[in-house]
Design an enzyme around this catalytic site. Structure first.
Site, PDB file in Angstrom:
ATOM      1  N   LYS A 182       0.869  -1.191   0.000  1.00 61.31           N
ATOM      2  CA  LYS A 182       0.000   0.000   0.000  1.00 61.31           C
ATOM      3  C   LYS A 182       0.897   1.230   0.000  1.00 61.31           C
ATOM      4  O   LYS A 182       1.701   1.412   0.917  1.00 61.31           O
ATOM      5  CB  LYS A 182      -0.908  -0.026   1.225  1.00 61.31           C
ATOM      6  CG  LYS A 182      -1.974   1.069   1.204  1.00 61.31           C
ATOM      7  CD  LYS A 182      -3.024   0.815   2.277  1.00 61.31           C
ATOM      8  CE  LYS A 182      -4.032   1.958   2.356  1.00 61.31           C
ATOM      9  NZ  LYS A 182      -5.016   1.757   3.424  1.00 61.31           N
ATOM     10  N   ASP A 236     -16.757  -0.163  -1.131  1.00 69.08           N
ATOM     11  CA  ASP A 236     -15.433  -0.570  -1.630  1.00 69.08           C
ATOM     12  C   ASP A 236     -14.514  -0.949  -0.467  1.00 69.08           C
ATOM     13  O   ASP A 236     -13.432  -1.483  -0.682  1.00 69.08           O
ATOM     14  CB  ASP A 236     -14.791   0.550  -2.463  1.00 69.08           C
ATOM     15  CG  ASP A 236     -14.820   1.892  -1.752  1.00 69.08           C
ATOM     16  OD1 ASP A 236     -15.916   2.360  -1.415  1.00 69.08           O
ATOM     17  OD2 ASP A 236     -13.747   2.474  -1.513  1.00 69.08           O
ATOM     18  N   ASP A 247      -1.879  10.415  -5.978  1.00 66.00           N
ATOM     19  CA  ASP A 247      -0.488  10.088  -6.299  1.00 66.00           C
ATOM     20  C   ASP A 247      -0.083   8.624  -6.111  1.00 66.00           C
ATOM     21  O   ASP A 247       1.040   8.240  -6.429  1.00 66.00           O
ATOM     22  CB  ASP A 247       0.454  10.994  -5.467  1.00 66.00           C
ATOM     23  CG  ASP A 247       0.177  10.884  -3.973  1.00 66.00           C
ATOM     24  OD1 ASP A 247      -0.530   9.954  -3.566  1.00 66.00           O
ATOM     25  OD2 ASP A 247       0.673  11.743  -3.209  1.00 66.00           O
ATOM     26  N   ARG A 256     -13.666  -7.084  -2.691  1.00 65.98           N
ATOM     27  CA  ARG A 256     -14.608  -6.253  -1.930  1.00 65.98           C
ATOM     28  C   ARG A 256     -16.014  -6.358  -2.509  1.00 65.98           C
ATOM     29  O   ARG A 256     -16.176  -6.833  -3.636  1.00 65.98           O
ATOM     30  CB  ARG A 256     -14.153  -4.777  -2.024  1.00 65.98           C
ATOM     31  CG  ARG A 256     -12.780  -4.557  -1.416  1.00 65.98           C
ATOM     32  CD  ARG A 256     -11.903  -3.714  -2.362  1.00 65.98           C
ATOM     33  NE  ARG A 256     -10.500  -3.735  -1.915  1.00 65.98           N
ATOM     34  CZ  ARG A 256      -9.995  -2.926  -1.003  1.00 65.98           C
ATOM     35  NH1 ARG A 256     -10.752  -1.994  -0.472  1.00 65.98           N
ATOM     36  NH2 ARG A 256      -8.734  -3.032  -0.648  1.00 65.98           N
TER      37      ARG A 256
HETATM   38  P1  AMP Z   1     -10.188   4.846   0.744  1.00 62.88           P
HETATM   39  O1  AMP Z   1     -10.868   6.061   1.266  1.00 62.88           O
HETATM   40  O2  AMP Z   1      -8.796   4.636   1.303  1.00 62.88           O
HETATM   41  O3  AMP Z   1     -11.001   3.605   0.838  1.00 62.88           O
HETATM   42  O4  AMP Z   1      -9.930   5.120  -0.801  1.00 62.88           O
HETATM   43  C1  AMP Z   1     -10.952   5.306  -1.742  1.00 62.88           C
HETATM   44  C2  AMP Z   1     -10.360   5.205  -3.115  1.00 62.88           C
HETATM   45  O5  AMP Z   1      -9.377   6.209  -3.312  1.00 62.88           O
HETATM   46  C3  AMP Z   1      -9.685   3.882  -3.428  1.00 62.88           C
HETATM   47  O6  AMP Z   1      -9.936   3.600  -4.771  1.00 62.88           O
HETATM   48  C4  AMP Z   1      -8.237   4.194  -3.192  1.00 62.88           C
HETATM   49  O7  AMP Z   1      -7.375   3.348  -3.901  1.00 62.88           O
HETATM   50  C5  AMP Z   1      -8.145   5.626  -3.680  1.00 62.88           C
HETATM   51  N1  AMP Z   1      -7.040   6.369  -3.059  1.00 62.88           N
HETATM   52  C6  AMP Z   1      -6.963   6.809  -1.793  1.00 62.88           C
HETATM   53  N2  AMP Z   1      -5.809   7.465  -1.575  1.00 62.88           N
HETATM   54  C7  AMP Z   1      -5.113   7.423  -2.738  1.00 62.88           C
HETATM   55  C8  AMP Z   1      -3.842   7.926  -3.172  1.00 62.88           C
HETATM   56  N3  AMP Z   1      -3.043   8.601  -2.368  1.00 62.88           N
HETATM   57  N4  AMP Z   1      -3.488   7.680  -4.439  1.00 62.88           N
HETATM   58  C9  AMP Z   1      -4.290   7.010  -5.280  1.00 62.88           C
HETATM   59  N5  AMP Z   1      -5.495   6.540  -4.953  1.00 62.88           N
HETATM   60  C10 AMP Z   1      -5.909   6.730  -3.695  1.00 62.88           C
HETATM   61 MG    MG Z   2     -10.560   1.792   0.404  1.00 62.04          MG
END
Ligand code: AMP
Ligand code: MG
Length: 522
Positions: free
Chosen positions: A123, A269, A135, A200
């Site tokens: 990650k 998700d 990013d 998921r």
């Molecule tokens: P999360 O809130 O962590 O569940 O993320 C929601 C979505 O945003 C998922 O598709 C993650 O992969 C994407 N995401 C979150 N942070 C980043 C990041 N820094 N770079 C790329 N994708 C991100």
């Molecule tokens: Mg997520």
């Protein structure tokens, strides 16, 4: 030296993206896209999980090697590893958000273990076709939070993904922690997390949204084959798949409510198809018992993801999974599908009552217990009591303990030690009913205490503790990180050397960013 040996079960068996171009884009008819980690400037390992490494058949010597460091940083690709990012969609805060996917997670493949396989996933190892405008990176702060919490949950006996390694990338990452225009550079980090599967609810939703029944079939069959093999030859297997996912989800939420964990972003998700706690972002732990509390500042307006709402959101999320699986299940079984969703509430309530009975040290549920539990929830809130300390202390109270003394004993759990006369009266009244109830228990006091202490943790990852570990790690001092990690390996045991962590949240932490307020910025 035993090294990492990868299989490619997911990518061999499921449809992949024909394009290998690593730019943000919409991907159709695929469960994943091959993508290489970007590579990091100067990786440095700060923590690895010896016990998990052992389960993955890798030696301690290997975990200390440059080869392992490079693989965990994405700077080199292990033999037979074909890294990929998974495609999924999701409902965020109640609304369909379309394609999401692993925007900063890159899977390395599966490692065979005693009872199946574990998928290893980096990650923060760089952008993928699913990164959208972000990013693909992660910062030390959020990586420590995920490492510590997933392992803490594991040792609490809560179904969860796990963490194998935590390293600094030697690169800086720009983040605006509170989304208030104060962006700053933070240390970049990568964790490697593991799970039998990272599939998921949203993995199914995205294929359903594309009307891609063929791929949906393959994904459901894959899930059954590897994660629910007992369903392989049963009638209406996709309906049964949904039933077992609902069951696993229910079990997971009951655990969350037992230990006082608030996920904070229960978007579809972030819901695992095998019922694991996944994606540790702006999660939090209950200090003073407050069912309305949400750790996530983005969630404050509606408090959708508040502690007390987690079972309801889980059921809502299941309706979204049901809609996706409906394409496979069909009209013929629509009623049965609906019944599983409706039944979730009954299932949850009965398991919740049983769980609460175990926290209270009751050997069985009897008439009147529901009221004792409901009243307690109310009292914990109105008397401003610490959830963890309250339940842990309750084990010291016996059927013949004097009510006044019992209340006295609970003082360490009181955020407001000067309770009003009314508050004291309701608490005393409840204690009176509780001690009376203890008279109808067949267990000895020793048995009861043992049983209660196996479900009521003494140590949990209070939000301020993670924050303190982060602040010192940011100054390259990892002593606190290691201390908390070690302590949380035995959350139910008395560990006198760590007793400073068996205490209420300190006052200074009440309004501190990272301790009481968390955002999705990570
Ligand atoms: P999360 O809130 O962590 O569940 O993320 C929601 C979505 O945003 C998922 O598709 C993650 O992969 C994407 N995401 C979150 N942070 C980043 C990041 N820094 N770079 C790329 N994708 C991100
Ligand atoms: Mg997520």
């Amino acid at each position: 030296m035993s090294t990492l040996k990868f299989e490619n079960i997911f990518t061999d068996q499921l449809p992949g993206d024909a394009s290998h171009v690593n730019v943000p884009r919409q991907v159709k008819g695929a469960c994943y896209s091959f993508v290489k980690p970007k590579g990091m400037a100067a990786p440095k390992m700060i923590l690895y999980n010896q016990e998990l490494a052992k389960a993955l058949n890798i030696s301690d010597a290997y975990c200390r090697s440059k080869e392992f460091l490079d693989i965990m940083a994405g700077n080199s690709i292990a033999p037979n590893s074909h890294p990929y990012a998974m495609c999924y969609g999701g409902h965020q805060f109640g609304h369909w958000a379309g394609q999401l996917g692993d925007g900063r997670a890159i899977n390395l493949g599966e490692v065979l273990v005693k009872d199946g396989f574990q998928t290893l996933q980096l990650k923060g190892a760089g952008p993928t076709p699913y990164s959208r405008t972000a990013d693909g990176l992660a910062v030390l702060r959020s990586s420590i939070r995920e490492f510590l919490c997933s392992e803490a949950m594991y040792d609490l006996g809560v179904p969860t993904t796990r963490a194998l390694s935590l390293l600094l990338t030697g690169e800086e990452v720009l983040r605006d922690v509170m989304y208030d225009g104060h962006a700053a550079f933070e240390k970049g980090a990568v964790i490697c997390r593991t799970a039998p599967s990272f599939i998921r609810f949203g993995s199914f939703e995205i294929l359903a949204s594309q009307g891609d029944t063929a791929s949906l079939h393959k994904l459901a069959d894959y899930t059954i084959e590897h994660h629910y093999p007992h369903l392989k030859d049963v009638k209406n297997k996709y309906l049964e798949l949904f039933r077992v996912v609902a069951d696993k989800t229910c079990e997971m939420i009951v655990h969350w409510q037992r230990v006082g964990f608030v996920h904070g972003v229960m978007n579809t998700d972030n819901m695992s198809i095998i019922g694991l706690t996944i994606d540790y972002g702006p999660y939090g732990w209950i200090d003073n018992f407050d069912p309305d509390w949400t750790p996530n500042t983005t969630d404050l307006p509606g408090r959708r993801y508040r502690f007390g709402n987690q079972p309801i959101v889980a059921q809502w999320n299941l309706t979204k999974l049901a809609s996706a699986l409906y394409l496979l299940i069909g009209k013929e079984h629509e009623e049965a599908l609906k019944n599983i969703i409706v039944d979730f509430q009954t299932q949850y309530l009965s398991r919740y009552q049983a769980m609460m009975a175990s926290k209270l040290g009751f050997d069985h549920l009897q008439d009147g217990d529901e009221k004792i539990i409901a009243d307690l929830n109310h009292i914990l809130q109105t008397c401003n009591l610490d959830m963890t300390i309250f339940f842990r202390t309750l084990a010291d109270i016996k059927s013949d303990t004097d009510i006044h003394q019992a209340v006295q004993r609970l003082t360490p759990a009181m955020y407001n030690e000067d309770m009003t006369d009314h508050e004291k009266a309701v608490l005393s009244n409840w204690i009176g009913r509780y001690t009376e109830r203890l008279q109808s228990i067949s267990w000895s006091d020793t048995e009861r205490v043992k049983q209660m202490n196996s479900v009521n943790p003494r140590y949990v990852l209070r939000n301020y503790m993670a924050q303190l570990a982060i602040e010192s790690a940011d100054n390259e001092d990892y002593a606190l990180l290691n201390e908390i990690y070690e302590m949380l390996k035995h959350p139910y045991d008395e560990q006198p050397e760590y007793d400073r962590w068996y205490a209420r949240r300190p006052d200074w932490a009440v309004n501190k960013v990272g301790s009481s307020m968390l955002s999705c910025s990570s």
